[in-house]
Write an enzyme that holds these catalytic residues in place. Sequence first.
Site, mmCIF file in Angstrom:
data_model
loop_
_atom_site.group_PDB
_atom_site.id
_atom_site.type_symbol
_atom_site.label_atom_id
_atom_site.label_comp_id
_atom_site.label_asym_id
_atom_site.label_seq_id
_atom_site.Cartn_x
_atom_site.Cartn_y
_atom_site.Cartn_z
ATOM 1 C CE LYS A 1 -0.839 -4.211 0.358
ATOM 2 N NZ LYS A 1 -2.263 -4.222 -0.054
ATOM 3 C CG HIS B 1 -4.021 6.154 5.705
ATOM 4 N ND1 HIS B 1 -3.245 5.046 5.405
ATOM 5 C CD2 HIS B 1 -4.822 6.329 4.622
ATOM 6 C CE1 HIS B 1 -3.555 4.595 4.215
ATOM 7 N NE2 HIS B 1 -4.505 5.369 3.714
ATOM 8 C CG LEU C 1 -9.195 8.279 2.000
ATOM 9 C CD1 LEU C 1 -9.549 9.179 3.178
ATOM 10 C CD2 LEU C 1 -9.808 8.817 0.707
ATOM 11 C CE1 TYR D 1 -13.664 10.782 0.650
ATOM 12 C CE2 TYR D 1 -11.811 12.015 1.531
ATOM 13 C CZ TYR D 1 -12.398 11.329 0.489
ATOM 14 O OH TYR D 1 -11.728 11.166 -0.686
#
Length: 209
Positions: A126, A108, A103, A87
């Site tokens: 979301k 987040h 993810l 990442y």
Amino acid sequence: MVTVKPVSSPPLHVPALRIGILGASSIARKNALAICASEKCKLVAIASRSRSKAVQLLEKFVDDHAIQIFSGDKEESQADGENLGAYQRLIDCPDIDALYIPLPTSLHLFWVKAALNAGKHVLVEKPVAITASEYEEMIETSQQTCKYLMDGTMFVHHPRTKQVLNFISNQEEQQSFGNVVRIYSDFSFLGDEDFFANNIRVKSKALNG
């Protein structure tokens, strides 16, 4: 009398937004397909803990070997002499304008802030955050870095939403049902056995850290 006609300038060429995806989840597959179908976006790279999972995602919808894969496989993570995760290596990539982050919710805050601080725009799936304070922290970072932060709630952009708003704002239609003060709606779906056994959204540890 002389009439001066405005000279219309040729449309400016706006390069496609170069997008990278953090994670190779099922929802990432759907949005990767949408990115590839758009003339305004270009899928440049995908980061996944496993190269095989990223390859599997790409094989499902696109035959494009130009899409770069950042994996968490040990030999790749340490290729540059540093043990940077997949990442982070994608976030540091200079060929990326924006990142889509699907993810688990508990991850987040860290990765959204890392992406914004690296100068990338962010579309985060979301639910955006575990708490309101986490979301406020993301917004503050977005403002400080002058980068866009959007959540993945597509309903507000759907043509159906616009039709509903046009309908309730129509004066003639209002006479039949009165003045609308609030709209309340629900979204649901029928999850099968596989969903409840394997989907990240039913695993409380992944959602709550």
